[in-house]
Design a protein around this motif. Structure first.
Motif, PDB file in Angstrom:
ATOM      1  N   ILE A 142      -9.419 -27.692  37.008  1.00  0.00           N
ATOM      2  CA  ILE A 142      -9.280 -26.789  35.851  1.00  0.00           C
ATOM      3  C   ILE A 142      -8.205 -27.299  34.883  1.00  0.00           C
ATOM      4  O   ILE A 142      -8.433 -27.370  33.670  1.00  0.00           O
ATOM      5  CB  ILE A 142      -8.955 -25.344  36.304  1.00  0.00           C
ATOM      6  CG1 ILE A 142     -10.144 -24.740  37.069  1.00  0.00           C
ATOM      7  CG2 ILE A 142      -8.605 -24.451  35.108  1.00  0.00           C
ATOM      8  CD1 ILE A 142      -9.833 -23.422  37.788  1.00  0.00           C
ATOM      9  N   ILE A 143      -7.033 -27.660  35.418  1.00  0.00           N
ATOM     10  CA  ILE A 143      -5.941 -28.023  34.486  1.00  0.00           C
ATOM     11  C   ILE A 143      -6.242 -29.339  33.761  1.00  0.00           C
ATOM     12  O   ILE A 143      -5.911 -29.491  32.589  1.00  0.00           O
ATOM     13  CB  ILE A 143      -4.539 -28.039  35.158  1.00  0.00           C
ATOM     14  CG1 ILE A 143      -4.428 -29.111  36.243  1.00  0.00           C
ATOM     15  CG2 ILE A 143      -4.168 -26.653  35.673  1.00  0.00           C
ATOM     16  CD1 ILE A 143      -2.991 -29.283  36.794  1.00  0.00           C
ATOM     17  N   GLU A 166      -0.967 -18.409  35.533  1.00  0.00           N
ATOM     18  CA  GLU A 166      -2.119 -17.506  35.425  1.00  0.00           C
ATOM     19  C   GLU A 166      -3.333 -18.077  36.169  1.00  0.00           C
ATOM     20  O   GLU A 166      -4.003 -17.383  36.937  1.00  0.00           O
ATOM     21  CB  GLU A 166      -2.461 -17.325  33.947  1.00  0.00           C
ATOM     22  CG  GLU A 166      -2.948 -15.934  33.602  1.00  0.00           C
ATOM     23  CD  GLU A 166      -2.966 -15.750  32.086  1.00  0.00           C
ATOM     24  OE1 GLU A 166      -4.056 -15.934  31.514  1.00  0.00           O
ATOM     25  OE2 GLU A 166      -1.885 -15.469  31.511  1.00  0.00           O
ATOM     26  N   ILE A 167      -3.614 -19.374  35.920  1.00  0.00           N
ATOM     27  CA  ILE A 167      -4.757 -20.042  36.577  1.00  0.00           C
ATOM     28  C   ILE A 167      -4.568 -19.977  38.093  1.00  0.00           C
ATOM     29  O   ILE A 167      -5.478 -19.637  38.847  1.00  0.00           O
ATOM     30  CB  ILE A 167      -4.877 -21.521  36.120  1.00  0.00           C
ATOM     31  CG1 ILE A 167      -5.198 -21.624  34.632  1.00  0.00           C
ATOM     32  CG2 ILE A 167      -5.935 -22.277  36.939  1.00  0.00           C
ATOM     33  CD1 ILE A 167      -4.978 -23.010  34.028  1.00  0.00           C
ATOM     34  N   TYR A 168      -3.348 -20.294  38.523  1.00  0.00           N
ATOM     35  CA  TYR A 168      -3.073 -20.372  39.960  1.00  0.00           C
ATOM     36  C   TYR A 168      -3.176 -18.994  40.628  1.00  0.00           C
ATOM     37  O   TYR A 168      -3.730 -18.862  41.720  1.00  0.00           O
ATOM     38  CB  TYR A 168      -1.693 -20.997  40.210  1.00  0.00           C
ATOM     39  CG  TYR A 168      -1.560 -21.499  41.619  1.00  0.00           C
ATOM     40  CD1 TYR A 168      -2.078 -22.737  41.986  1.00  0.00           C
ATOM     41  CD2 TYR A 168      -0.971 -20.722  42.609  1.00  0.00           C
ATOM     42  CE1 TYR A 168      -2.001 -23.193  43.293  1.00  0.00           C
ATOM     43  CE2 TYR A 168      -0.889 -21.162  43.917  1.00  0.00           C
ATOM     44  CZ  TYR A 168      -1.407 -22.401  44.244  1.00  0.00           C
ATOM     45  OH  TYR A 168      -1.344 -22.845  45.553  1.00  0.00           O
ATOM     46  N   TYR A 169      -2.667 -17.977  39.951  1.00  0.00           N
ATOM     47  CA  TYR A 169      -2.709 -16.617  40.498  1.00  0.00           C
ATOM     48  C   TYR A 169      -4.160 -16.141  40.641  1.00  0.00           C
ATOM     49  O   TYR A 169      -4.551 -15.604  41.688  1.00  0.00           O
ATOM     50  CB  TYR A 169      -1.910 -15.658  39.600  1.00  0.00           C
ATOM     51  CG  TYR A 169      -1.833 -14.258  40.167  1.00  0.00           C
ATOM     52  CD1 TYR A 169      -0.928 -13.960  41.185  1.00  0.00           C
ATOM     53  CD2 TYR A 169      -2.682 -13.239  39.715  1.00  0.00           C
ATOM     54  CE1 TYR A 169      -0.854 -12.679  41.725  1.00  0.00           C
ATOM     55  CE2 TYR A 169      -2.622 -11.962  40.256  1.00  0.00           C
ATOM     56  CZ  TYR A 169      -1.712 -11.696  41.265  1.00  0.00           C
ATOM     57  OH  TYR A 169      -1.650 -10.432  41.817  1.00  0.00           O
ATOM     58  N   VAL A 196      -6.317 -14.848  44.003  1.00  0.00           N
ATOM     59  CA  VAL A 196      -7.017 -13.557  44.109  1.00  0.00           C
ATOM     60  C   VAL A 196      -8.465 -13.806  44.541  1.00  0.00           C
ATOM     61  O   VAL A 196      -8.985 -13.152  45.461  1.00  0.00           O
ATOM     62  CB  VAL A 196      -6.968 -12.792  42.753  1.00  0.00           C
ATOM     63  CG1 VAL A 196      -7.889 -11.586  42.777  1.00  0.00           C
ATOM     64  CG2 VAL A 196      -5.528 -12.374  42.451  1.00  0.00           C
ATOM     65  N   LYS A 197      -9.095 -14.770  43.892  1.00  0.00           N
ATOM     66  CA  LYS A 197     -10.500 -15.080  44.181  1.00  0.00           C
ATOM     67  C   LYS A 197     -10.676 -15.562  45.631  1.00  0.00           C
ATOM     68  O   LYS A 197     -11.579 -15.123  46.338  1.00  0.00           O
ATOM     69  CB  LYS A 197     -10.946 -16.190  43.215  1.00  0.00           C
ATOM     70  CG  LYS A 197     -12.378 -16.640  43.393  1.00  0.00           C
ATOM     71  CD  LYS A 197     -12.660 -17.738  42.362  1.00  0.00           C
ATOM     72  CE  LYS A 197     -14.112 -18.041  42.254  1.00  0.00           C
ATOM     73  NZ  LYS A 197     -14.386 -18.922  41.101  1.00  0.00           N
ATOM     74  N   TRP A 225       2.117 -23.507  42.460  1.00  0.00           N
ATOM     75  CA  TRP A 225       1.705 -24.807  41.889  1.00  0.00           C
ATOM     76  C   TRP A 225       2.905 -25.736  41.700  1.00  0.00           C
ATOM     77  O   TRP A 225       2.768 -26.956  41.742  1.00  0.00           O
ATOM     78  CB  TRP A 225       0.988 -24.616  40.533  1.00  0.00           C
ATOM     79  CG  TRP A 225       1.826 -23.926  39.485  1.00  0.00           C
ATOM     80  CD1 TRP A 225       1.823 -22.592  39.200  1.00  0.00           C
ATOM     81  CD2 TRP A 225       2.810 -24.514  38.614  1.00  0.00           C
ATOM     82  NE1 TRP A 225       2.734 -22.305  38.205  1.00  0.00           N
ATOM     83  CE2 TRP A 225       3.356 -23.467  37.825  1.00  0.00           C
ATOM     84  CE3 TRP A 225       3.280 -25.810  38.415  1.00  0.00           C
ATOM     85  CZ2 TRP A 225       4.346 -23.689  36.863  1.00  0.00           C
ATOM     86  CZ3 TRP A 225       4.273 -26.031  37.463  1.00  0.00           C
ATOM     87  CH2 TRP A 225       4.801 -24.979  36.696  1.00  0.00           C
ATOM     88  N   ALA A 226       4.081 -25.127  41.489  1.00  0.00           N
ATOM     89  CA  ALA A 226       5.275 -25.914  41.161  1.00  0.00           C
ATOM     90  C   ALA A 226       5.865 -26.655  42.367  1.00  0.00           C
ATOM     91  O   ALA A 226       6.731 -27.501  42.199  1.00  0.00           O
ATOM     92  CB  ALA A 226       6.331 -25.000  40.558  1.00  0.00           C
TER      93      ALA A 226
END
Length: 600
Positions: A466-467, A484-487, A491-492, A508-509
């Motif tokens: 994605i990134i 946001e993408i990682y969160y 959840v998914k 992610w960091a």
């Protein structure tokens, strides 16, 4: 706590026989001088690689040099690993490293010179029967040709090489040296400084407050540095896009997969198929919540053991016996070689003062493989033995059946043989145990391997995809965007039974693998391929065993994806992942039944 034994106090039968590689130091020195002379002969070929005769002679000399250098390097380092404090072998290891660098420089002209030939000339060389041993090498060069630049441009890119390491180097320094974590209370109520190493220990604590505090402290630290860390990850993504454009690849992902000649579908298939099976992970998470007796399951509850550690004391001799029983489905031919490994000095079994930690399988072509262990009498060590002997058997059978150049298998294939042995051993232990508590312990151990190796690594792989796609389409990767993408992915993947704490958005960091881009998917595909093989072997027997042994004997003689395909595992389709998921489903079913037994 008694002191560790010195190297000399370890019985000979529990040590590997490195004299099978070199009788003594004099033999090593003699071969070292030989290599130095051979390297000197390499310059005779520079500027002359235009015809089959010269190329064949050059490749043969390259093989002789590489094989001898490998033997010298492996021996020096394994002697060094026996006792890292011994200055003699520290020196020898350094000497072998310097020789390897020197050889790399002396051989670096070969590929560019051959690549300077036209496509037609390369095709003629591939078809030439005199070069049949080097067909795969030449095919690889032809495949890479469109992505290789002129000599001047290649020289320029080589100089940029050090700069391109910067994002990874900066992240490493920040993550390992400069980030300071706060103190948190451990199980005993003592204030202890949080560290990378201690973090998982905190998350395994039975005390929920300890887990929660460590989790919050970890991600708070990363949040305080989010702008720098986002800039570093951004720089890495930008570097990948730069190289993919310069080398004329459609995307950074396709450039990364090109090295092992893996089609893009293998990567996208993995993600798409795992999405379909997320309800299975959600079911396991629901079970975890139930077993821990929690109203809410949080991200920091994922590592706490579901059952008390079962005291399984397994001596090395028992581990050997059990591993042999476990891999019996692979047939007598496999077992006979395995027995040879146990009897003939392949393995360095116990820890001693100064010995390198961990475990590995290594070796040089033409001599049997070696395995370094630091055996403790527990379940983990038994699985490590099965795992490392899987690698050793793969190397042994590849070396026996392939030329030196074709024996070396890729990283994409490397974890299949080791993980398959673990899967067969697990199947054997589960069928044999009668104690529900022991069974639950084994099932949890296995289920968590699926969660961490297949689901978690696929989630990482999806994040990377994605990134890179966002950056390739011109979007900015701000800290907010990355979080946001990682969160959302968390959840998914974790489902409705999981309370996905906001703090996890900063994970992610702290993942070093994001700086070795598009690598983690290999953990998930390797595990899936091994699980698929084990399922076929246990259900079909002989025909599946034959196909699998064919895989072990193939080394790197063809492209990874084709080697697996011939053996009955086609990673370009969803099937192997689906087969692995059916095994995961059986495990969850067994866990649910065992819970009922334990309650009853």
């Amino acid at each position: 706590m008694s002191a560790l034994p010195k190297r000399s106090e370890i019985p000979v039968e529990d040590r590997w026989k490195l004299e099978d590689l070199f009788a003594d130091r004099q033999a090593w020195d003699k071969e070292y001088q030989e290599v130095k002379q051979l390297v000197g002969r390499m310059k005779d070929y520079q500027g002359k690689l235009q015809d089959a005769y010269s190329i064949k002679a050059c490749f043969e000399l390259e093989d002789d040099i590489s094989l001898l250098a490998e033997r010298l390097y492996v021996y020096a380092n394994m002697k060094h690993h026996e006792d890292m404090g011994d200055p003699t072998y520290q020196g020898l290891s350094e000497k072998a490293k310097k020789l390897s660098v020197e050889i790399g420089e002396q051989l670096s002209f070969i590929a560019p010179e051959i690549l300077a030939l036209s496509e037609e000339q390369l095709k003629e060389l591939i078809a030439n029967p005199d070069l049949s041993n080097y067909k795969h090498t030449l095919e690889e060069l032809l495949r890479e040709k469109p992505h290789v630049l002129s000599q001047t441009e290649e020289a320029l890119l080589a100089q940029v090489g050090n700069i391109s390491q910067a994002p990874s180097t900066i992240f490493g320094m920040l993550n390992n040296a400069d980030l300071k974590f706060p103190k948190v209370k451990n199980d005993k109520g003592e204030e202890v400084e949080l560290s990378h190493g201690r973090y998982i220990q905190f998350l395994e604590s039975r005390n929920r407050e300890v887990r929660q505090n460590a989790f919050k402290a970890m991600y708070e630290t990363y949040r305080n540095n989010k702008n720098t860390l986002a800039a570093t990850l951004n720089a890495n993504v930008t570097k990948n896009i730069f190289y993919s454009k310069v080398r004329k690849y459609p995307s950074a992902l396709e450039m990364s997969l090109s090295g092992d000649n893996i089609p893009k579908e293998v990567y996208t298939n993995l993600i798409d198929t795992i999405h379909k099976y997320l309800p299975l992970l959600h079911r396991y998470i629901g079970l975890r919540k139930q077993l821990l007796g929690l109203d809410e399951l949080h991200m920091y509850d994922l590592f706490v053991p579901l059952v008390e550690e079962v005291d399984m004391e397994i001596t090395y001799d028992e581990a050997v016996k059990t591993v042999k029983e476990g891999v019996k489905p692979l047939g007598d031919a496999y077992l006979n070689v395995l027995q040879q490994g146990f009897d003939e000095g392949w393995i360095d079994v116990y820890e001693n003062e100064g010995k390198r930690s961990g475990a590995y399988s290594w070796g040089a072509y033409g001599t049997h493989p070696y395995v370094l262990l630091n055996h403790k009498d527990n379940l983990n060590s038994m699985f490590t033995l099965a795992h490392e002997m899987g690698h050793a058997m793969h190397s042994y059978l590849s070396d026996e059946n392939q030329t030196y150049r074709n024996a070396q298998y890729t990283i994409f294939l490397a974890e299949v043989a080791s993980t398959l042995n673990e899967a067969l051993l697990m199947d054997y232990l589960l069928k044999k145990t009668t104690d529900p508590k022991e069974k639950m312990y084994l099932l949890t151990y296995y289920a968590d391997q699926f969660r961490t190796t297949v689901f978690r690594q696929t989630m990482f792989a999806e994040f990377e995809k994605i990134i890179h796609e966002k950056a390739e389409s011109g979007e900015a990767l701000t800290p907010q965007e990355l979080s946001e993408i990682y969160y959302e992915l968390n959840v998914k993947y974790h489902g409705k039974d999981m309370t996905v704490d906001q703090d996890i958005e900063m994970e992610w960091a702290r993942i070093p693998h994001f700086y070795t881009s598009f690598y983690v998917y290999k953990y998930a595909t390797g595990f899936s391929a091994a699980t698929s093989f084990s399922k076929q072997i246990l259900e079909e027997g002989e025909p599946a065993v034959e196909r699998y042994l064919g895989f072990l004997k193939s080394g790197g003689s063809d492209y990874s994806i084709d080697i697996l395909k011939k053996a009955g595992v086609d990673m370009s389709t969803p099937k192997p992942i689906e087969e692995a998921m059916s095994v995961f489903e059986e495990i969850i079913g067994e866990m649910e039944k065992t819970v009922a037994q334990l309650k009853g």
